[in-house]
Motif scaffolding. Structure first.
Motif, PDB file in Angstrom:
ATOM      1  N   MET A   1       0.843  -1.189   0.000  1.00 38.78           N
ATOM      2  CA  MET A   1       0.000   0.000   0.000  1.00 38.78           C
ATOM      3  C   MET A   1       0.884   1.246   0.000  1.00 38.78           C
ATOM      4  N   ALA A   2       0.352   2.325  -0.547  1.00 39.49           N
ATOM      5  CA  ALA A   2       1.113   3.561  -0.646  1.00 39.49           C
ATOM      6  C   ALA A   2       1.330   4.171   0.728  1.00 39.49           C
ATOM      7  N   ALA A   3       2.340   5.020   0.819  1.00 42.41           N
ATOM      8  CA  ALA A   3       2.618   5.700   2.083  1.00 42.41           C
ATOM      9  C   ALA A   3       1.503   6.685   2.400  1.00 42.41           C
ATOM     10  N   TYR A   4       1.282   6.901   3.686  1.00 42.10           N
ATOM     11  CA  TYR A   4       0.260   7.849   4.120  1.00 42.10           C
ATOM     12  C   TYR A   4       0.736   9.283   3.884  1.00 42.10           C
ATOM     13  N   LYS A   5      -0.197  10.158   3.556  1.00 44.37           N
ATOM     14  CA  LYS A   5       0.089  11.593   3.462  1.00 44.37           C
ATOM     15  C   LYS A   5      -0.536  12.259   4.681  1.00 44.37           C
ATOM     16  N   ASP A   6      -0.393  13.572   4.779  1.00 47.15           N
ATOM     17  CA  ASP A   6      -0.921  14.285   5.945  1.00 47.15           C
ATOM     18  C   ASP A   6      -1.471  15.631   5.489  1.00 47.15           C
ATOM     19  N   VAL A   7      -2.589  15.581   4.787  1.00 48.29           N
ATOM     20  CA  VAL A   7      -3.175  16.772   4.186  1.00 48.29           C
ATOM     21  C   VAL A   7      -3.551  17.808   5.230  1.00 48.29           C
ATOM     22  N   PHE A   8      -4.010  17.370   6.416  1.00 47.02           N
ATOM     23  CA  PHE A   8      -4.503  18.285   7.439  1.00 47.02           C
ATOM     24  C   PHE A   8      -3.484  18.565   8.552  1.00 47.02           C
ATOM     25  N   GLY A   9      -2.279  18.019   8.442  1.00 44.71           N
ATOM     26  CA  GLY A   9      -1.306  18.205   9.519  1.00 44.71           C
ATOM     27  C   GLY A   9      -1.749  17.546  10.808  1.00 44.71           C
ATOM     28  N   ALA A  10      -2.434  16.395  10.702  1.00 40.97           N
ATOM     29  CA  ALA A  10      -3.026  15.737  11.869  1.00 40.97           C
ATOM     30  C   ALA A  10      -2.122  14.670  12.471  1.00 40.97           C
ATOM     31  N   MET A  51     -10.707   8.238   6.669  1.00 35.56           N
ATOM     32  CA  MET A  51     -10.573   9.187   5.572  1.00 35.56           C
ATOM     33  C   MET A  51      -9.457  10.190   5.838  1.00 35.56           C
ATOM     34  N   LEU A  52      -9.343  10.657   7.087  1.00 34.02           N
ATOM     35  CA  LEU A  52      -8.289  11.609   7.436  1.00 34.02           C
ATOM     36  C   LEU A  52      -6.914  10.999   7.180  1.00 34.02           C
ATOM     37  N   ARG A  53      -6.747   9.749   7.560  1.00 31.80           N
ATOM     38  CA  ARG A  53      -5.457   9.068   7.391  1.00 31.80           C
ATOM     39  C   ARG A  53      -5.117   8.840   5.923  1.00 31.80           C
ATOM     40  N   HIS A  54      -6.142   8.589   5.101  1.00 34.85           N
ATOM     41  CA  HIS A  54      -5.893   8.299   3.686  1.00 34.85           C
ATOM     42  C   HIS A  54      -6.049   9.508   2.777  1.00 34.85           C
ATOM     43  N   ALA A  55      -6.373  10.664   3.344  1.00 33.77           N
ATOM     44  CA  ALA A  55      -6.590  11.855   2.513  1.00 33.77           C
ATOM     45  C   ALA A  55      -5.317  12.184   1.734  1.00 33.77           C
ATOM     46  N   ASP A  56      -5.470  12.301   0.409  1.00 35.75           N
ATOM     47  CA  ASP A  56      -4.312  12.571  -0.448  1.00 35.75           C
ATOM     48  C   ASP A  56      -4.588  13.680  -1.461  1.00 35.75           C
TER      49      ASP A  56
END
Length: 907
Positions: A1-10, A51-56
């Motif tokens: 699986m792809a690496a997680y991003k952090d769109v919201f700085g969470a 959704m927060l964890r996978h938000a890209d």
């Protein structure tokens, strides 16, 4: 699986016994102007974290997060939003898991044919498969029953098991729990589920809620542990396995507030039957249910799991019990690692996912209330799990439901001194006994619903102990069985010295797995079966299961009642359901004195004392120490090694599925459909049960003929479920329901159609073979709610293999529409107000479907040109139910499996 991003700085850090762990903090959303998170249902918060964890910014956008975070009661009905959801893992059982594994194995074979690296094909999320659906109660009432049933199970299923044994070795991210271990949902509850999961992301470890989908509708049982999960069809499960999201509509969440505590003499089964009745009456189909209120703290974890297990019976997607102190206690009691328990507590408290009696109560779309002190002893039946019957009313209910069958004997009953019809004498094992209307023919302690619950299992053992001490026995005409959900049950019953008393009443261990509840009850004793058949008797099954639809438990048993394990023992002793056990004696002891149920029923204090002494963490630790190894039967299976599975062309259980044969690295452009014929034309509410093969099949059916041609005797047909790994059997059974009404053959029910243009009546399978040989594409034309009911992969796979390229209907059940797209079959919807009737369609016409070529986009209007038998033509418009861009991609690739496989090959 792809690496997680952090769109919201969470992304932030949590200190744990494992060291520093990173997680995506929901409270961070408040810094982005989102308020009221503490009043969201726990169900919504879990989906929001996902959704927060996978938000890209692509699959899941900031707008998606804000939309769900602003969830409010009543919003679901006015929103058309769909939210991508990526479950953390997948849970399979063997009936539904075999086709998924066969598809993965076939993908590897296809990659090898294309000179690629087949080892690239693996589940991309963790998957567990528990073999639990294949054991049948052939032998019972003996200490040899378990051994003999296991031997017969391997005789029937070794070809299927060899595929699963191979997969256990060949795939990464894939584990198999061998036969004879337990029921999938109980193994999940006692061992597989972690509540909080972790995975590596670069040099960091990420923690997140344990979530899952499973290929069994009772996957929902795990919600009792605070883990959000539910059942899906095989195609959706395969999509998740291959890293694809599910798409959820805005969740509608119904709260159920508990107060008080259960009164003496009641069990969790009585509670769950009341809850099922209440929620079915309220209407919660396709909704989420969440429990709340101070009464939760009075409810043990196993009791919660018993309720969550029944979600399919009241129609909910899932029924969540939030994590609390009871959850943590259960994790400790079942031998989970202390570090894990600490992580679960810290993580859920930090995320606002931990419930206490002082927590703010979530807001819900609706709130029901139940005072636990009002629960009374109950059963459910005789045909549906939501039809609760109070214990004292069972005999009256039985007589009322079957009044038409019993009325001819009213005079005989009135004349009888004991008020009951004299029975038919039968000889069983050298003993004379009687069978009559209302006789208990099957008494089964079975099913994941109750056998996971120590309180009701211990209560059954204590009741058996008292009955044996009073000299009571069970009639030899009753088929008794004990099929626990895990080996731990036998260990704690043995440790408490209760198993010998159950065995004295012939409740011997018959297997660890789903048995009577799914119809694997095996044959009745021949003299009993003959007496029922010859005298047209209405006999009953009493089982601790979750489903009792007519004909499901056994074809000769018309009445089936769901009951707690101690009540199963009680009715086995009474020998009849035509009785009021609150006032009538259950039997007579060795001194000739009447014995009443109230004298045998154990107190809650007695049950708790036994559990505290016999149920220890060590019981679970010992049982699960080698859970994936299996016995000598499993270890000795052949054809179980290598990167590629060695397909046996002679196998009647497992064949290489044809979906990847001659696959190209790039998809061919989709084309319009020309010269199509209608194979099946049906009306409203055609369910997946009508489409997908299930249950047993007749020797004269296309599937039966196929097996006989391959040397299979009728006694070895097994069921469609057991043969799901053989597409040749399954395609022959598609649209094979004996109650299917095809408008092309209005004078016949079942698997028939008319071959056109010659008008010859034949089977659906035979007609499709002729059409495909002549290169004629096929259609299904239907009414409203096409594909309703349980999601089934073969309801989409089977039509594809029959040559069906499109289905035109007034409306589609949501998941089945998705499954059709997932197999490359085009769902087309009539425009509002139009139907086959309004357009005068007979099914005898020739159809051209225009507008598929060129730019294909969601909800594109597609023209259907119809040529009548007299040569005249007309057109009408339909809407292509490709509802999203990903649907278009799947359809253009010929289905989700081909799309994902091409993507993996490129990667």
């Amino acid at each position: 699986m792809a690496a997680y991003k952090d769109v919201f700085g969470a992304r932030t850090t949590l200190e744990s016994a494992y060291g520093p762990i990173r997680y995506y903090r929901l409270a961070t959303l408040a810094q982005h102007g989102i308020q009221g998170l503490d009043r969201l249902p726990f169900t919504v918060k879990i989906i929001l974290e996902n959704m927060l964890r996978h938000a890209d910014g692509e699959l899941i956008t900031e707008e998606d997060i804000r939309s769900l975070a602003n969830w409010a009661p009543g919003k679901a009905g006015s929103s058309n939003a769909e939210y991508p959801f990526l479950p953390a893992r997948v849970l399979l059982q063997d009936f539904t898991g075999v086709p998924a594994v066969a598809d993965l194995a076939a993908m590897r074979s296809a990659v090898a044919r294309m000179n690629g690296d087949p080892r690239k094909i693996n589940p991309l999320v963790p998957a567990d498969l528990v073999i639990d659906h294949s054991v049948q109660v052939d032998t019972f009432g003996s200490t040899l029953a378990f051994q003999r049933n296991v031997e017969r199970e391997y005789e029937r299923n070794s070809e299927r098991y060899a595929l699963l044994r191979w997969a256990q070795e060949a795939f990464d991210n894939f584990r198999v729990v061998p036969p004879g271990t337990g029921i999938v949902h109980q193994v999940n509850l006692e061992y597989l589920a972690t509540v909080v999961m972790t995975r590596k992301d670069g040099d960091e470890t990420i923690a997140y809620p344990d979530t899952l989908v499973g290929t069994d509708s009772h996957t929902t049982m795990i919600n009792g542990l605070g883990v959000l999960g539910w059942g899906v069809g095989g195609i959706e499960a395969e999509a998740v396995l291959l890293g694809q999201p599910l798409y959820l509509l805005t969740p509608e969440v119904i709260g159920m507030r508990l107060t008080g505590s259960l009164p003496a003499g009641t069990t969790a089964t009585d509670l769950v039957l009341t809850v099922t009745q209440m929620l079915r009456k309220r209407g919660v189909v396709a909704k989420f249910v969440e429990f709340t209120g101070p009464g939760l703290s009075q409810l043990g974890l196993a009791d919660r799991a018993t309720i969550a297990n029944m979600s399919p019976e009241f129609g909910a997607t899932a029924t969540l019990f939030p994590v609390d102190a009871v959850t943590l206690g259960y994790l400790r009691d079942t031998g989970r690692d202390a570090k894990l328990v600490e992580l679960v507590e810290k993580y859920t408290k930090e995320q606002g996912l931990f419930r206490t009696d002082e927590s703010p109560e979530p807001l819900f779309d609706d709130l029901l209330e139940l005072d636990l002190s009002t629960i009374e002893p109950s059963l459910a039946g005789p045909r549906r799990p939501q039809d609760r019957v109070a214990l004292q009313d069972l005999g009256k209910t039985f007589r009322s439901v079957y009044a038409d069958r019993l009325k001819t004997e009213q005079a005989e009953v009135a004349a009888a001194s004991n008020g009951h019809k004299k029975g038919v004498s039968v000889e069983v094992g050298g003993m004379q006994t009687q069978v009559k209307h209302g006789s208990v023919a099957i008494a089964a302690i079975t099913s994941c619903t109750n056998t996971s619950n120590p309180s009701v299992m211990v209560a059954a053992g204590l009741l058996a102990k008292r009955a044996v001490e009073r000299g009571l026995s069970v009639s030899p005409a009753v088929k008794t069985s004990l099929a626990p959900g895990s080996r731990a049950v036998i260990d704690y019953l043995s440790k408490a010295d209760l198993l010998p008393y159950l065995e004295a009443l012939r409740f011997h261990l018959v297997g660890f797995g789903c048995t009577t509840c799914i119809g694997n009850s095996g044959p009745l004793l021949e003299p009993v079966a003959e007496a029922i058949q010859d005298n047209d008797l209405v006999v009953a099954a009493v089982l601790s299961g979750n489903r009792n639809f007519e004909g499901r438990i056994h074809p000769q048993v018309r009445a089936s009642f769901l009951a707690s394990p101690p009540l199963v023992v009680a009715y086995a002793l009474a020998g009849t359901v035509d009785i009021d056990l609150t006032h009538e004696p259950i039997g007579t002891d060795i001194n000739g004195d009447k014995v009443y149920l109230r004298e045998l029923w154990p107190s809650q204090e007695e049950v708790r004392e036994v559990i505290s002494k016999s149920l220890t963490p060590e019981v679970f630790a010992q049982n699960y120490a080698h859970v994936f190894e299996g016995d000598e039967n499993w270890q000795s299976l052949s054809n179980t090694t290598g990167t590629l599975f060695e397909w046996n062309p002679e196998s009647t259980y497992v064949r290489e599925p044809p979906f990847f044969q001659n696959m190209s690295s790039e998809p061919a452009p989709v084309k319009d459909i020309h010269g199509a014929r209608v194979l099946v034309m049906v009306d409203d509410s055609i369910t997946t049960d009508h489409i997908s093969p299930a249950g047993s099949f007749a020797a004269a059916s296309p599937a039966g003929q196929y097996l006989q041609e391959h040397g299979v005797q009728r006694r070895d047909f097994n069921t469609y479920g057991a043969r799901r790994g053989n597409h040749e059997v399954m395609v022959r059974g598609t649209f094979g329901n004996i109650r299917l009404r095809n408008r092309l053959t209005p004078d016949k029910e079942g698997y028939y159609t008319v071959h056109l243009p010659d008008g010859e009546q034949t089977t659906i399978y035979e007609a499709s073979e002729r059409y495909q040989k002549d290169g004629v594409p096929l259609l299904v034309i239907a009414g409203k709610e096409y594909g309703s009911g349980s999601s089934r992969d073969w309801a989409a796979k089977g039509p594809l293999l029959l040559g069906i390229q499109a289905v035109i209907a007034e409306s589609f059940e949501r998941i089945h529409r998705s499954n059709l797209v997932g197999m490359g079959v085009l769902p087309l919807q009539f425009r509002p107000g139009e139907s086959k009737e309004s357009l005068g369609l007979t099914g005898h016409e020739v159809y051209d479907i225009q507008g598929i070529e060129g730019e294909l986009k969601p909800h594109k209007e597609v023209t259907v040109k119809v040529t009548r038998e007299d040569g005249s033509t007309f057109t009408f418009q339909t809407i292509a139910r490709l509802d999203s861009a990903i649907d278009v991609t799947y359809y253009q690739n010929g289905g989700i499996l081909l799309a994902v496989m091409r993507k993996l090959l490129k990667g």
